[in-house]
Design an enzyme around this catalytic site. Structure first.
Site, PDB file in Angstrom:
ATOM      1  N   HIS A 146       0.790  -1.231   0.000  1.00  0.00           N
ATOM      2  CA  HIS A 146       0.000   0.000   0.000  1.00  0.00           C
ATOM      3  C   HIS A 146       0.824   1.284   0.000  1.00  0.00           C
ATOM      4  O   HIS A 146       0.242   2.371   0.011  1.00  0.00           O
ATOM      5  CB  HIS A 146      -0.956   0.003   1.197  1.00  0.00           C
ATOM      6  CG  HIS A 146      -0.265  -0.137   2.529  1.00  0.00           C
ATOM      7  ND1 HIS A 146      -0.923   0.023   3.717  1.00  0.00           N
ATOM      8  CD2 HIS A 146       1.021  -0.422   2.850  1.00  0.00           C
ATOM      9  CE1 HIS A 146      -0.067  -0.172   4.709  1.00  0.00           C
ATOM     10  NE2 HIS A 146       1.104  -0.445   4.203  1.00  0.00           N
ATOM     11  N   HIS A 147       2.149   1.214   0.013  1.00  0.00           N
ATOM     12  CA  HIS A 147       2.953   2.436   0.085  1.00  0.00           C
ATOM     13  C   HIS A 147       3.388   2.952  -1.275  1.00  0.00           C
ATOM     14  O   HIS A 147       3.790   4.126  -1.390  1.00  0.00           O
ATOM     15  CB  HIS A 147       4.204   2.190   0.937  1.00  0.00           C
ATOM     16  CG  HIS A 147       3.919   1.957   2.387  1.00  0.00           C
ATOM     17  ND1 HIS A 147       3.171   2.816   3.151  1.00  0.00           N
ATOM     18  CD2 HIS A 147       4.287   0.940   3.217  1.00  0.00           C
ATOM     19  CE1 HIS A 147       3.088   2.349   4.394  1.00  0.00           C
ATOM     20  NE2 HIS A 147       3.756   1.205   4.450  1.00  0.00           N
ATOM     21  N   ALA A 148       3.347   2.129  -2.319  1.00  0.00           N
ATOM     22  CA  ALA A 148       3.861   2.536  -3.627  1.00  0.00           C
ATOM     23  C   ALA A 148       3.058   3.707  -4.186  1.00  0.00           C
ATOM     24  O   ALA A 148       1.826   3.729  -4.113  1.00  0.00           O
ATOM     25  CB  ALA A 148       3.825   1.353  -4.596  1.00  0.00           C
ATOM     26  N   ASP A 187      -0.689   5.150   2.890  1.00  0.00           N
ATOM     27  CA  ASP A 187      -0.574   6.451   2.242  1.00  0.00           C
ATOM     28  C   ASP A 187      -0.695   6.374   0.727  1.00  0.00           C
ATOM     29  O   ASP A 187      -1.261   7.268   0.093  1.00  0.00           O
ATOM     30  CB  ASP A 187       0.755   7.110   2.625  1.00  0.00           C
ATOM     31  CG  ASP A 187       1.964   6.227   2.308  1.00  0.00           C
ATOM     32  OD1 ASP A 187       1.782   4.998   2.237  1.00  0.00           O
ATOM     33  OD2 ASP A 187       3.069   6.766   2.146  1.00  0.00           O
TER      34      ASP A 187
END
Length: 576
Positions: A146-148, A187
């Site tokens: 989920h950070h990419a 994010d």
């Protein structure tokens, strides 16, 4: 052998579950000392298979995502960079590595692009199957990165499979809800949908001097997406009860207010107690309670992986949650598997909370919950969506013709792996011998009781074993397969060693007569007595003596099954 699972209490609706796994995923390695270890997914799959959950769901190996599919979210230059860079040529891309944040947390390793393709392919195909009503729950533990960002790697994540999966869901669903229970803020997903009301993001995460530093309570979205991004910042050491006291009321209110038609749940396990990078204190049951609660809304559900850096606990939690998705609760005893030694010393399917102090006071949680629910009320109910034609993508061809690759199957395999993986075992269906003993299927014969009933003990001589299971059965092919096997009982008198042949019953007489006639019609058939089968006349007395054994006593009747033939000479047994 104990039961490996039992039905979940109160779960009456059976769900069609699609489980995505690629055996290549465990072969990738971020590098020595790096906390992210893709082997955890292979460990989880080993538990899933050895618990027998493959009988409850369909298993698929998704097609890896292509460069074109990745560019639905990521920039063309970034995807092209991921495709080109390797450890051997990375010195030629120093400027690009700095630009795309590839280096420290997100190292360059062998097979980097293939790893990203497998992760994204599973999430996209899972979303596509949900949209086409081919399943109710899709699981891809290799996903959840989920950070990419659009043009940047971050937090061990290179390609944001969650965003790609949600974009696939949005082709068919008006509104999609994204829930994140990873210890880190989601994010990358929030940023991707920060300006739209078609996706609501809800994240429960540690906040305050903690990566990635985003996810403040006041971050609620902008423009059309204002108040469609909800963040619940947590402090260290939250317990199961406190987590449940905020998770369930917030998600219930979100479901009532937003009314999504599909849900994506990121199940990062670094929120578990004892994680190498996490600082929360959830047990396995507390973490899995989130899955059970979200599943209870009976919406199309996409379950994804995420963080988690204590491999034995990651595989435990995801295997247990796979069982919950399939409607069963796994037994606490871990079955033997290829990673069995990792789960010592107790070898139990459980992750317990520690005695870490919970810094989330009831007053703090109540205040944050009140603010989050107040932000939710600003949305004013579910937003409307204009009806448009569903755009066509290459993945549509794959799902409309799932057997398009059948010509590639090995013609020498009767049932290729593609068909075996997609088969589910219906409840009550008789299973193979690998799980004999489950569900009460067990041979309860007690041989001690057999002896006490006056039947006597078995004397295993020539012809006893396979032939003893059925007196009228024949084995083998051709004329040698026809043989008569009368039941021969020795006399109870020790001084009279002569044998008596029981008269066959009227029901079995025609069958035996037919067998005898067949043997007579084939005079070339050799005698089927023990000496004939060995082919040595000198060994015949020894075989006969071994077959008959010592003469029985009056208190012991020996049952001896002997093969005879009309052409075999009748001989008296040797005296004891």
């Amino acid at each position: 052998m104990t039961e490996k699972w039992e039905p979940v209490d109160g779960d009456t609706q059976k769900k069609r579950v699609c489980y995505f796994y690629d055996s290549d995923i465990g072969g990738f390695h971020y590098g020595p000392g790096h906390p992210m270890k893709p082997t955890r997914i292979r460990m989880c799959h080993s538990l899933v298979m050895n618990y027998g959950l493959y009988k409850k769901m369909e298993i698929f190996r998704a097609k890896p995502a292509t460069k074109r599919e990745m560019t639905q979210f990521h920039s063309d230059e970034y995807v092209d960079f991921l495709n080109k860079i390797t450890p051997s040529n990375m010195n030629s891309f120093v400027k690009e590595q700095h630009k795309y944040n590839v280096g420290d947390d997100c190292p360059v390793f062998d097979g980097l692009f293939e790893y990203c393709s497998i992760s994204a392919g599973g999430s996209m195909e899972g979303a596509a199957r949900l949209s086409r009503d081919k399943c109710d729950i899709a699981i891809n533990w290799a996903g959840g990165l989920h950070h990419a960002k659009k043009s940047e790697a971050s937090g061990f994540c290179y390609v944001n499979d969650i965003v790609l999966g949600i974009l696939e869901l949005l082709r068919y669903h008006n509104r999609v809800l994204y829930i994140d229970i990873d210890v880190h803020h989601g994010d990358g997903v929030e940023e991707a949908f920060y300006t739209t009301d078609r996706v609501m993001t809800v994240s429960f995460h540690k906040y305050g001097e903690y990566f990635p530093g985003t996810g403040e309570l006041r971050d609620v979205g902008i423009m059309k997406g204002k108040y469609y991004a909800l963040n619940f910042p947590l402090r260290d050491g939250i317990s199961d009860d406190n987590y449940k006291s905020v998770f369930e009321p917030v998600i219930r209110s979100v479901m009532e207010t937003y009314n999504p038609s599909a849900i994506v749940l990121q199940c990062g396990t670094d929120s578990l107690s004892g994680d190498k990078l996490g600082c929360l204190n959830l047990s396995m049951k507390g973490h899995a309670n989130c899955v059970k609660f979200v599943k209870s809304f009976n919406k199309p559900l996409l379950l994804l992986g995420g963080g988690g850096y204590t491999m034995r606990n990651v595989s435990r939690a995801w295997a247990y949650e796979t069982g919950l998705a399939a409607g069963v609760e796994l037994a606490p005893e871990i079955p033997v598997n290829e990673y069995y030694e990792y789960f010592g010393p107790n070898y139990e399917l459980d992750v317990k909370s520690s005695n870490t102090e919970d810094l989330n006071t009831p007053a703090y949680l109540d205040r944050v919950k009140r603010i989050v629910l107040e932000n939710l009320r600003h949305t004013g109910g579910p937003p409307s969506t204009q009806m448009t034609d569903i755009p066509s993508l290459p993945i549509d061809v794959d799902l409309e013709d799932p057997n398009q690759d059948e010509d590639m199957d090995d013609p020498n395999e009767r049932r290729p792996m593609r068909l075996l993986d997609s088969r589910r075992q219906a409840d009550g269906e008789l299973s193979d011998s690998d799980d004999e003993g489950e569900g009460g299927r067990r041979d309860h014969t007690d041989h001690k009781d057999f002896e006490s009933n006056g039947e006597g003990s078995h004397k295993f001589g020539m012809g006893v074993g396979i032939l003893a299971s059925s007196a009228g059965a024949t084995h083998g092919a051709g004329p040698s397969g026809h043989r008569t096997i009368p039941r021969v009982l020795t006399s109870p008198k020790p001084e009279s060693p002569t044998m008596e042949v029981d008269t066959p019953s009227s029901d079995s007489a025609p069958a035996e007569a037919q067998t005898i006639n067949t043997a007579e019609a084939n005079p070339s058939v050799p005698p089927v007595s023990a000496p004939a089968s060995t082919g040595s006349e000198s060994e015949a007395p020894k075989e006969t003596e071994a077959a008959s054994g010592p003469a029985p006593t009056a208190a012991e009747d020996a049952m001896v099954v002997e093969e005879t033939s009309p052409d075999a000479p009748k001989t008296d047994p040797p005296a004891s």
